[in-house]
Design a protein around this motif. Sequence first.
Motif, PDB file in Angstrom:
ATOM      1  N   LYS A   1     122.463  42.768  55.244  1.00  0.00           N
ATOM      2  CA  LYS A   1     121.443  42.735  54.192  1.00  0.00           C
ATOM      3  C   LYS A   1     120.610  44.027  54.212  1.00  0.00           C
ATOM      4  O   LYS A   1     120.351  44.636  53.165  1.00  0.00           O
TER       5      LYS A   1
ATOM      6  N   GLU B   1     122.157  46.923  52.548  1.00  0.00           N
ATOM      7  CA  GLU B   1     122.580  46.743  51.150  1.00  0.00           C
ATOM      8  C   GLU B   1     121.999  47.786  50.195  1.00  0.00           C
ATOM      9  O   GLU B   1     122.699  48.283  49.298  1.00  0.00           O
ATOM     10  N   ASP B   2     120.731  48.135  50.376  1.00  0.00           N
ATOM     11  CA  ASP B   2     120.130  49.149  49.500  1.00  0.00           C
ATOM     12  C   ASP B   2     120.902  50.457  49.594  1.00  0.00           C
ATOM     13  O   ASP B   2     121.118  51.143  48.582  1.00  0.00           O
TER      14      ASP B   2
ATOM     15  N   LEU C   1     124.182  50.123  47.609  1.00  0.00           N
ATOM     16  CA  LEU C   1     123.966  50.228  46.156  1.00  0.00           C
ATOM     17  C   LEU C   1     123.664  51.673  45.749  1.00  0.00           C
ATOM     18  O   LEU C   1     124.150  52.165  44.729  1.00  0.00           O
TER      19      LEU C   1
ATOM     20  N   TRP D   1     128.500  41.138  41.687  1.00  0.00           N
ATOM     21  CA  TRP D   1     127.369  41.953  42.148  1.00  0.00           C
ATOM     22  C   TRP D   1     126.020  41.252  41.969  1.00  0.00           C
ATOM     23  O   TRP D   1     125.180  41.296  42.877  1.00  0.00           O
ATOM     24  N   PRO D   2     125.819  40.546  40.818  1.00  0.00           N
ATOM     25  CA  PRO D   2     124.560  39.774  40.751  1.00  0.00           C
ATOM     26  C   PRO D   2     124.486  38.681  41.823  1.00  0.00           C
ATOM     27  O   PRO D   2     123.443  38.435  42.418  1.00  0.00           O
TER      28      PRO D   2
ATOM     29  N   ARG E   1     126.028  38.673  44.724  1.00  0.00           N
ATOM     30  CA  ARG E   1     125.837  39.338  46.035  1.00  0.00           C
ATOM     31  C   ARG E   1     124.355  39.690  46.245  1.00  0.00           C
ATOM     32  O   ARG E   1     123.792  39.453  47.314  1.00  0.00           O
ATOM     33  N   GLU E   2     123.776  40.240  45.158  1.00  0.00           N
ATOM     34  CA  GLU E   2     122.349  40.610  45.243  1.00  0.00           C
ATOM     35  C   GLU E   2     121.492  39.369  45.527  1.00  0.00           C
ATOM     36  O   GLU E   2     120.581  39.401  46.363  1.00  0.00           O
TER      37      GLU E   2
ATOM     38  N   GLY F   1     119.201  38.482  48.672  1.00  0.00           N
ATOM     39  CA  GLY F   1     117.799  38.249  48.326  1.00  0.00           C
ATOM     40  C   GLY F   1     117.298  36.881  48.743  1.00  0.00           C
ATOM     41  O   GLY F   1     116.107  36.680  48.957  1.00  0.00           O
TER      42      GLY F   1
END
Lengths: 294, 401
Positions: free
Chosen positions: A154, A157-158, A161, A203-204, A206-207, A211
């Motif tokens: 996690k 992750e930033d 992306l 992708w949504p 996963r986000e 989150g």
Amino acid sequence: MVLCIIALPVFLFLSLFSAKYRPLARRAIDCVFKKVTLRKCETGLDDELKAASIAGIMKLHAPSATFVNKHFEAFSLIFTILMILSFVFTAQGIYNFAVYGNCNGPEGGFCIYNGLQNPAFLKAPGSLDGITAGNATAKIVVIEFGCYSCPYTKAAEDGVLKMLNDYNDQVYFVFKPFPIPTHPYSMEAAIAASCANEGEKYWPYREALFGNQSYVHDKGDVALLDIAHQLNVSGFDSCYAQKKFASFIAQTQKEGQDCGIYGTPTFFVNGKPFVGQNAVNQTDAEIQKLLGSA
Amino acid sequence: MALDAEKIRADFPLLQTQKIVYFDSACTTLKPRAVIDAERKYYEEMSGCAGRSAHTLAKRTDEAFVGAREKIAKFVGAKADEVIFTKNTTEALNLVIRSFDYSQRKKIVTTQLEHHSALLPIMEQQRRGVAKMELLKTNSDGTFDESSIVSTIDRSTALVVVHHTTNTTGMRSPLERIIKIAHENGAAVLVDGAQGVPHSKVDFRKLGADFLAFSGHKMLGPTGIGCLVGKTEALEKLDTYIVGGETIETVKLNEVKWKKAPKRFEAGIQNYAGAIGLGAACDYLSKIGMQNVEEHEKKMGKKLIEAIQSISGSTIYGTSDSTKRSSLCSFNLNKVPHHQVALMCDSLSKIALRSGTFCAQPAMESLGAPNGAVRASLYLYNTEKEIETFRETLGKIAKLG
């Protein structure tokens, strides 16, 4: 006195590095041998250790020194038992590390010995099977082994992306799910994410997984389904109920084990491995290096 | 003039560089700068062989070596050729006990209070069948049974081996009486002066003993040097001990003509630096005055006994009458083992003490401490302030029990 039993491994270890500890180790050996054979330790080491301990405590707090002195044998015994237990757990950890590559055994999880493993010995995966993004013909291939329930994955992750955004067509990204069994609902989350991928909402989803990691940890299936419903992932319920991608996850997991993966996230940039929380930054630097030299 | 311990302390480099309370002088004493300098001077300015080579360095060494022997002889009230250099008291005691003529009389009289260095060679002679050991009776407070002196020392006694001052209680033996009775019975007397010579004025001639043994390192001198002082006629009766270079006048394969004492007993190259250092120690002590040293120790010994007695649960071995002992005291604390007491004194206040049986197990057994005790032994450099530190530290440790 059992204090020598504690002193023995300590002095033996120290004597590996310094000769001045060897006479102490020899005295400890003699003392332990005498103790085991129900004789009195005559080297005086136990007295020296006790005196040094009590004097040290007395300098800090005299009444505590009196208490410890009165119950010294009991304290020694407790510490000896703790030491033996710690040896047992250490030995078990080393065995698990040798056999399973993780000191927790087949269950995995955080292992202090992971630092002993050199990422350079990790083997790059042979296939590009996984959830992909970017340019399939790009010269730079980035593979990530990650766990949706892992806080380190996690945290990276930033960076992932940003990498996809910055290098877009210059990089081909492959995500290989590697659920860690000790993380709650990691396998379920991996299956759910693959179902979302089939429903073209990867992708949504996963986000949302990263989150809402604590929500997933707490509620499991309920949370995974709830997130999918909020995103209107088509065909999710039946896909998830049938565990449609369980074999795919098992395959990427096996692939990861064959590669020697011992922690998530692990990145490979054109086969070069980077492990851990900072790995995504190292990955970025490696990409820049490759692009610069191209 | 009374001894000024604070002023004396300035002469001891170790006391200047380290904050310690040194109460282990019965084991070995600290060394003043004068002794260290004298020993260094040998290596820097002489470094030769005395009485052998004829070059300048050898002559210089010979002069210093002869000078040291004279200083030591004067210090103990003996003639120079009555002083034999040995490694230490142990070697001096062994020399006499092993070389003595037991052909006419076989009995060696000694006491249970002796140091192993005196007891063991006697026990060895007994084991070999050369001599027979018999003990003077002593009491549990370290005093002598007067009647036993008369009843034990008889016409069959060859040698009486007895301490001047014990290393366990600091008490003196009734030497004058023992020597008188031994001589009346034709027996020789060997005095273990290891704890006596450093702490009081010992005059060999006045004492009247046949042999006196002592160590250099217990009287501010270097380690590895000691002395056997013997009356010339007594020394001549001793058989050879260690033989070799410098012990002979002539050697043929079928005949050896030995030198007279002390050379007959000083085989090989000697510890010149040690002897010169011991000579310097004698100079140092003479300058201060042994009377002053003894008075200072009596004063310190009284304070020491009072300090230990003030600790609840302490047991002092030997008489508690401080006038009858030197500034040495063996004791135990109730419920705190002796090794722990000594180690904790070192850890808490850097007080150097000795613990154990002090190489005198039979003595400690007779005093009622077969497993050992703690020993505090003072010297001319110790002060009342140090005794107070010792008392405070001991008080804290005693509370552990």
